[in-house]
Write a protein that holds these residues in place. Sequence first.
Motif, PDB file in Angstrom:
ATOM      1  N   ARG A 161      -3.841 -72.961  91.616  1.00 21.00           N
ATOM      2  CA  ARG A 161      -5.034 -73.311  92.394  1.00 21.00           C
ATOM      3  C   ARG A 161      -6.222 -72.541  91.824  1.00 21.00           C
ATOM      4  N   SER A 162      -7.359 -72.723  92.468  1.00 21.88           N
ATOM      5  CA  SER A 162      -8.554 -72.002  92.018  1.00 21.88           C
ATOM      6  C   SER A 162      -8.280 -70.503  92.005  1.00 21.88           C
ATOM      7  N   ARG A 163      -8.736 -69.860  90.936  1.00 22.51           N
ATOM      8  CA  ARG A 163      -8.427 -68.432  90.773  1.00 22.51           C
ATOM      9  C   ARG A 163      -9.316 -67.817  89.699  1.00 22.51           C
ATOM     10  N   VAL A 164      -9.211 -66.502  89.585  1.00 20.48           N
ATOM     11  CA  VAL A 164      -9.940 -65.777  88.549  1.00 20.48           C
ATOM     12  C   VAL A 164      -9.035 -65.668  87.329  1.00 20.48           C
ATOM     13  N   VAL A 165      -9.583 -65.980  86.160  1.00 19.15           N
ATOM     14  CA  VAL A 165      -8.777 -65.938  84.936  1.00 19.15           C
ATOM     15  C   VAL A 165      -9.549 -65.213  83.828  1.00 19.15           C
ATOM     16  N   ALA A 166      -8.779 -64.756  82.850  1.00 21.29           N
ATOM     17  CA  ALA A 166      -9.373 -64.199  81.632  1.00 21.29           C
ATOM     18  C   ALA A 166      -9.130 -65.210  80.516  1.00 21.29           C
ATOM     19  N   PRO A 167     -10.147 -65.961  80.093  1.00 19.25           N
ATOM     20  CA  PRO A 167      -9.937 -66.956  79.045  1.00 19.25           C
ATOM     21  C   PRO A 167      -9.375 -66.325  77.767  1.00 19.25           C
ATOM     22  N   ASN A 168      -8.575 -67.090  77.025  1.00 22.75           N
ATOM     23  CA  ASN A 168      -7.969 -66.602  75.794  1.00 22.75           C
ATOM     24  C   ASN A 168      -9.044 -66.272  74.755  1.00 22.75           C
ATOM     25  N   PRO A 169      -8.713 -65.365  73.828  1.00 26.29           N
ATOM     26  CA  PRO A 169      -9.706 -65.005  72.794  1.00 26.29           C
ATOM     27  C   PRO A 169     -10.254 -66.221  72.046  1.00 26.29           C
ATOM     28  N   GLU A 170      -9.397 -67.230  71.770  1.00 26.40           N
ATOM     29  CA  GLU A 170      -9.909 -68.388  71.011  1.00 26.40           C
ATOM     30  C   GLU A 170     -10.916 -69.193  71.844  1.00 26.40           C
ATOM     31  N   THR A 171     -10.731 -69.185  73.161  1.00 25.18           N
ATOM     32  CA  THR A 171     -11.683 -69.892  74.031  1.00 25.18           C
ATOM     33  C   THR A 171     -12.989 -69.115  74.112  1.00 25.18           C
ATOM     34  N   VAL A 172     -12.880 -67.793  74.242  1.00 29.98           N
ATOM     35  CA  VAL A 172     -14.086 -66.957  74.256  1.00 29.98           C
ATOM     36  C   VAL A 172     -14.842 -67.147  72.937  1.00 29.98           C
ATOM     37  N   ALA A 173     -14.092 -67.183  71.821  1.00 30.03           N
ATOM     38  CA  ALA A 173     -14.741 -67.349  70.514  1.00 30.03           C
ATOM     39  C   ALA A 173     -15.431 -68.710  70.427  1.00 30.03           C
ATOM     40  N   ALA A 174     -14.745 -69.766  70.902  1.00 27.88           N
ATOM     41  CA  ALA A 174     -15.346 -71.112  70.845  1.00 27.88           C
ATOM     42  C   ALA A 174     -16.609 -71.159  71.703  1.00 27.88           C
ATOM     43  N   ASN A 175     -16.573 -70.520  72.870  1.00 29.01           N
ATOM     44  CA  ASN A 175     -17.731 -70.577  73.772  1.00 29.01           C
ATOM     45  C   ASN A 175     -18.857 -69.647  73.349  1.00 29.01           C
ATOM     46  N   SER A 176     -18.564 -68.737  72.418  1.00 29.52           N
ATOM     47  CA  SER A 176     -19.597 -67.785  72.004  1.00 29.52           C
ATOM     48  C   SER A 176     -20.721 -68.477  71.245  1.00 29.52           C
ATOM     49  N   ARG A 177     -20.492 -69.751  70.846  1.00 32.32           N
ATOM     50  CA  ARG A 177     -21.552 -70.452  70.114  1.00 32.32           C
ATOM     51  C   ARG A 177     -22.805 -70.626  70.970  1.00 32.32           C
ATOM     52  N   TYR A 178     -22.657 -70.526  72.271  1.00 33.55           N
ATOM     53  CA  TYR A 178     -23.816 -70.692  73.146  1.00 33.55           C
ATOM     54  C   TYR A 178     -24.537 -69.372  73.445  1.00 33.55           C
ATOM     55  N   PHE A 179     -23.920 -68.264  73.092  1.00 34.39           N
ATOM     56  CA  PHE A 179     -24.484 -66.962  73.458  1.00 34.39           C
ATOM     57  C   PHE A 179     -25.132 -66.309  72.236  1.00 34.39           C
ATOM     58  N   ALA A 180     -26.103 -65.427  72.519  1.00 33.15           N
ATOM     59  CA  ALA A 180     -26.809 -64.752  71.432  1.00 33.15           C
ATOM     60  C   ALA A 180     -25.835 -63.895  70.612  1.00 33.15           C
ATOM     61  N   HIS A 181     -24.809 -63.342  71.281  1.00 29.21           N
ATOM     62  CA  HIS A 181     -23.832 -62.507  70.578  1.00 29.21           C
ATOM     63  C   HIS A 181     -22.475 -62.680  71.259  1.00 29.21           C
ATOM     64  N   PRO A 182     -21.382 -62.735  70.470  1.00 32.31           N
ATOM     65  CA  PRO A 182     -20.059 -62.945  71.082  1.00 32.31           C
ATOM     66  C   PRO A 182     -19.732 -61.945  72.187  1.00 32.31           C
ATOM     67  N   SER A 183     -20.256 -60.716  72.060  1.00 30.27           N
ATOM     68  CA  SER A 183     -19.933 -59.688  73.067  1.00 30.27           C
ATOM     69  C   SER A 183     -20.549 -60.017  74.430  1.00 30.27           C
ATOM     70  N   LEU A 184     -21.471 -60.981  74.463  1.00 27.92           N
ATOM     71  CA  LEU A 184     -22.129 -61.327  75.729  1.00 27.92           C
ATOM     72  C   LEU A 184     -21.346 -62.371  76.534  1.00 27.92           C
ATOM     73  N   VAL A 185     -20.297 -62.954  75.935  1.00 24.86           N
ATOM     74  CA  VAL A 185     -19.522 -63.962  76.664  1.00 24.86           C
ATOM     75  C   VAL A 185     -18.726 -63.264  77.762  1.00 24.86           C
ATOM     76  N   PRO A 186     -18.883 -63.697  79.021  1.00 22.19           N
ATOM     77  CA  PRO A 186     -18.107 -63.048  80.095  1.00 22.19           C
ATOM     78  C   PRO A 186     -16.603 -63.129  79.815  1.00 22.19           C
ATOM     79  N   GLN A 187     -15.901 -62.081  80.154  1.00 18.49           N
ATOM     80  CA  GLN A 187     -14.450 -62.028  79.889  1.00 18.49           C
ATOM     81  C   GLN A 187     -13.638 -62.626  81.033  1.00 18.49           C
TER      82      GLN A 187
END
Length: 253
Positions: free
Chosen positions: A154-180
């Motif tokens: 069900r709805s919950r809090v998750v930590a996206p996988n590193p590959e997902t964080v990396a894929a989504n980092s294209r929208y952020f100024a720096h990869p370290s800014l992507v919420p974990q």
Amino acid sequence: MSGIEVRVLADETAVAAAAAGMCAAWLRRRPNAVLGLATGSTPVPTYSELVRMHREEGLSFAQARTFNLDEYFGLSGEHEQSYRFFMQQHLFNHVDVRPYNTFLFDGTVPDPEQECLAFEAKIRALGGVDLWLLGIGGNGHIAFNEPGSDPESRSRVVAPNPETVAANSRYFAHPSLVPQLALTVGLATISEGRSIALLATGAQKAATVARAVEGPCSPDCPASLLQNHPDCAFLLDQAAASHLTARVSRERS
Ligand code: F6R
């Protein structure tokens, strides 16, 4: 046997037209339909098409209710990379949907678990989701349900996988800014939708689409769990369908 209906369309524009057409069909049949919405690059042309239909064809969202699949934890709706901001920018600001009928997780709440419970309760209170629009991640995720997610989740809090964080980092100024951390609906929440349309475009999605449609129905590829859904269509462009081995009809559009 996979129960997924596969529709192979000419290109990204045709996929958007088909997806927007499914939303419009629900809204015309049931003006207060409950739409489940995704962010990411894939549905952007679909939202443009819905805006066009609103402006040129009178498609109304005045009674529609919307739920989004997910949101980053820690970002407010004013943050440019929040999913609330994305939805305002691509759809909500341009159609007649009432702001109080658009539901996204609030990423700034002190108690995100409580926010997830409230989100599930709200979906139930409004009678469930009529149509979920989904994208698919390169590892087969849907919403932020990563490989290995419980089909009953069900709805919950998750930590996206590193590959997902990396894929989504294209929208952020720096990869370290992507919420974990993120808030996401669960696989059970999605599977309870009355109908589902998963959109995939581009060759980079082809192998994942083939796993989801023709591979084993397994949490290893969360999108493959949709094989069990009674009303699920994959709307694909030619490139995203190019690794499917079974004969699939290719629609002219
Ligand atoms: C977004 C979401 C994600 C995306 C997926 C594909 O709300 O739930 O699962 O659908 O990561 O993203 P794009 O479309 O950017 O390739």
